[in-house]
Design a protein around this motif. Sequence first.
Motif, PDB file in Angstrom:
ATOM      1  N   GLU A  51       7.398   2.059   5.798  1.00 47.30           N
ATOM      2  CA  GLU A  51       8.878   2.906   5.294  1.00 47.30           C
ATOM      3  C   GLU A  51       8.092   4.610   5.050  1.00 47.30           C
ATOM      4  N   VAL A  52       8.672   5.639   5.757  1.00 47.22           N
ATOM      5  CA  VAL A  52       8.269   6.921   5.101  1.00 47.22           C
ATOM      6  C   VAL A  52       8.917   7.421   4.815  1.00 47.22           C
ATOM      7  N   GLY A  53       8.811   8.007   3.399  1.00 48.78           N
ATOM      8  CA  GLY A  53       9.981   8.487   2.372  1.00 48.78           C
ATOM      9  C   GLY A  53       9.824  10.427   2.535  1.00 48.78           C
ATOM     10  N   VAL A  54      10.893  11.578   2.379  1.00 45.64           N
ATOM     11  CA  VAL A  54      11.077  12.664   2.634  1.00 45.64           C
ATOM     12  C   VAL A  54      10.908  12.763   1.192  1.00 45.64           C
ATOM     13  N   ASP A  55      10.080  13.669  -0.149  1.00 50.30           N
ATOM     14  CA  ASP A  55      11.024  14.141  -1.157  1.00 50.30           C
ATOM     15  C   ASP A  55      12.075  14.898  -0.784  1.00 50.30           C
ATOM     16  N   VAL A  56      13.121  14.798  -1.867  1.00 41.01           N
ATOM     17  CA  VAL A  56      14.292  15.603  -2.240  1.00 41.01           C
ATOM     18  C   VAL A  56      14.230  16.512  -3.158  1.00 41.01           C
TER      19      VAL A  56
ATOM     20  N   VAL B 191      -2.351  10.248  -2.637  1.00 41.89           N
ATOM     21  CA  VAL B 191      -3.465   9.566  -4.011  1.00 41.89           C
ATOM     22  C   VAL B 191      -2.164   8.015  -3.507  1.00 41.89           C
ATOM     23  N   CYS B 192      -3.006   6.969  -4.046  1.00 38.54           N
ATOM     24  CA  CYS B 192      -1.992   6.198  -3.288  1.00 38.54           C
ATOM     25  C   CYS B 192      -2.627   4.526  -4.427  1.00 38.54           C
ATOM     26  N   VAL B 193      -2.087   3.268  -4.288  1.00 36.53           N
ATOM     27  CA  VAL B 193      -2.001   2.406  -4.811  1.00 36.53           C
ATOM     28  C   VAL B 193      -1.220   1.448  -4.272  1.00 36.53           C
ATOM     29  N   ASP B 194      -2.508   0.409  -4.901  1.00 36.37           N
ATOM     30  CA  ASP B 194      -2.529  -0.906  -3.789  1.00 36.37           C
ATOM     31  C   ASP B 194      -2.013  -2.083  -5.100  1.00 36.37           C
ATOM     32  N   PHE B 195      -1.168  -2.723  -4.498  1.00 33.20           N
ATOM     33  CA  PHE B 195      -0.687  -4.160  -5.570  1.00 33.20           C
ATOM     34  C   PHE B 195      -0.813  -4.780  -4.611  1.00 33.20           C
TER      35      PHE B 195
ATOM     36  N   LEU C 227       9.974  19.682  -6.006  1.00 31.17           N
ATOM     37  CA  LEU C 227       9.613  20.610  -7.589  1.00 31.17           C
ATOM     38  C   LEU C 227       7.948  20.511  -7.407  1.00 31.17           C
ATOM     39  N   GLU C 228       8.167  20.790  -8.329  1.00 35.77           N
ATOM     40  CA  GLU C 228       5.840  21.634  -8.138  1.00 35.77           C
ATOM     41  C   GLU C 228       5.468  20.298  -8.528  1.00 35.77           C
ATOM     42  N   ARG C 229       5.214  19.095  -8.950  1.00 41.79           N
ATOM     43  CA  ARG C 229       4.268  18.223  -9.336  1.00 41.79           C
ATOM     44  C   ARG C 229       5.325  17.894  -8.080  1.00 41.79           C
ATOM     45  N   SER C 230       6.218  17.998  -7.323  1.00 41.76           N
ATOM     46  CA  SER C 230       6.497  16.549  -6.237  1.00 41.76           C
ATOM     47  C   SER C 230       6.009  16.883  -5.402  1.00 41.76           C
ATOM     48  N   TYR C 231       4.830  15.277  -4.063  1.00 43.33           N
ATOM     49  CA  TYR C 231       4.320  15.464  -3.256  1.00 43.33           C
ATOM     50  C   TYR C 231       5.607  15.515  -2.280  1.00 43.33           C
ATOM     51  N   ASP C 232       5.235  15.852  -1.134  1.00 41.04           N
ATOM     52  CA  ASP C 232       6.353  16.152   0.288  1.00 41.04           C
ATOM     53  C   ASP C 232       6.682  14.580   1.043  1.00 41.04           C
ATOM     54  N   LEU C 233       5.486  13.576   1.173  1.00 43.12           N
ATOM     55  CA  LEU C 233       5.685  12.328   1.882  1.00 43.12           C
ATOM     56  C   LEU C 233       5.328  11.166   0.635  1.00 43.12           C
ATOM     57  N   VAL C 234       6.146   9.578   1.128  1.00 43.16           N
ATOM     58  CA  VAL C 234       5.692   8.654   0.767  1.00 43.16           C
ATOM     59  C   VAL C 234       5.765   7.979   1.491  1.00 43.16           C
ATOM     60  N   LEU C 235       4.268   7.183   2.354  1.00 42.54           N
ATOM     61  CA  LEU C 235       4.356   5.895   3.027  1.00 42.54           C
ATOM     62  C   LEU C 235       4.034   4.734   2.230  1.00 42.54           C
TER      63      LEU C 235
ATOM     64  N   HIS D 136       0.875  -0.991  -0.161  1.00 45.83           N
ATOM     65  CA  HIS D 136       0.129  -0.486   0.356  1.00 45.83           C
ATOM     66  C   HIS D 136       0.878   1.183   0.294  1.00 45.83           C
ATOM     67  N   VAL D 137       0.579   2.504  -0.827  1.00 50.47           N
ATOM     68  CA  VAL D 137       1.906   3.008  -1.258  1.00 50.47           C
ATOM     69  C   VAL D 137       0.704   4.338  -1.569  1.00 50.47           C
ATOM     70  N   VAL D 138       1.172   5.427  -0.118  1.00 56.17           N
ATOM     71  CA  VAL D 138       0.239   7.016  -0.024  1.00 56.17           C
ATOM     72  C   VAL D 138       1.675   8.454  -0.684  1.00 56.17           C
ATOM     73  N   LEU D 139       0.986   9.053  -1.383  1.00 58.31           N
ATOM     74  CA  LEU D 139       1.412  10.097  -1.481  1.00 58.31           C
ATOM     75  C   LEU D 139       0.403  11.438  -1.097  1.00 58.31           C
ATOM     76  N   PHE D 140       1.401  11.877  -0.179  1.00 58.90           N
ATOM     77  CA  PHE D 140       0.893  13.194   0.578  1.00 58.90           C
ATOM     78  C   PHE D 140       1.585  14.415  -0.485  1.00 58.90           C
ATOM     79  N   LYS D 141       0.960  15.419  -0.156  1.00 61.62           N
ATOM     80  CA  LYS D 141       1.318  16.544  -0.388  1.00 61.62           C
ATOM     81  C   LYS D 141       0.876  17.317   0.880  1.00 61.62           C
ATOM     82  N   LEU D 142       1.381  18.126   1.187  1.00 69.70           N
ATOM     83  CA  LEU D 142       0.813  18.824   2.803  1.00 69.70           C
ATOM     84  C   LEU D 142       1.248  20.676   2.573  1.00 69.70           C
ATOM     85  N   LYS D 143      -0.208  21.057   3.482  1.00 67.08           N
ATOM     86  CA  LYS D 143      -0.306  22.947   2.908  1.00 67.08           C
ATOM     87  C   LYS D 143       1.224  23.397   3.607  1.00 67.08           C
TER      88      LYS D 143
END
Length: 96
Positions: A39-44, A90-94, A47-55, A4-11
Amino acid sequence: MLTHVVLFKLKDRSPESVEATRQVLVNMEGKIPVLKHIEVGVDVHHLERSYDLVLITKFDSPEDLQVYDTHPIHEEVKAHMKKVLDGTSVCVDFLS
């Protein structure tokens, strides 16, 4: 196994805000029995299209993902995310 992968963009995309929310997500580790990997990752790139975090989480089955979704610890995390998200995630489950 279900991934289960979720991308987050924060205010608030400041490093402090991103880190605070990363900690909220990481805090689930070891507290939800059906959660086999987190696992939690932070965008490095920031970019404008980037999300801030991935779970990235892993479960033994789709049914375990449903158990996780309604677990009290995850409900607290969802309440936090509702306050800090800029729009929806947004998320993807596979199967993996």
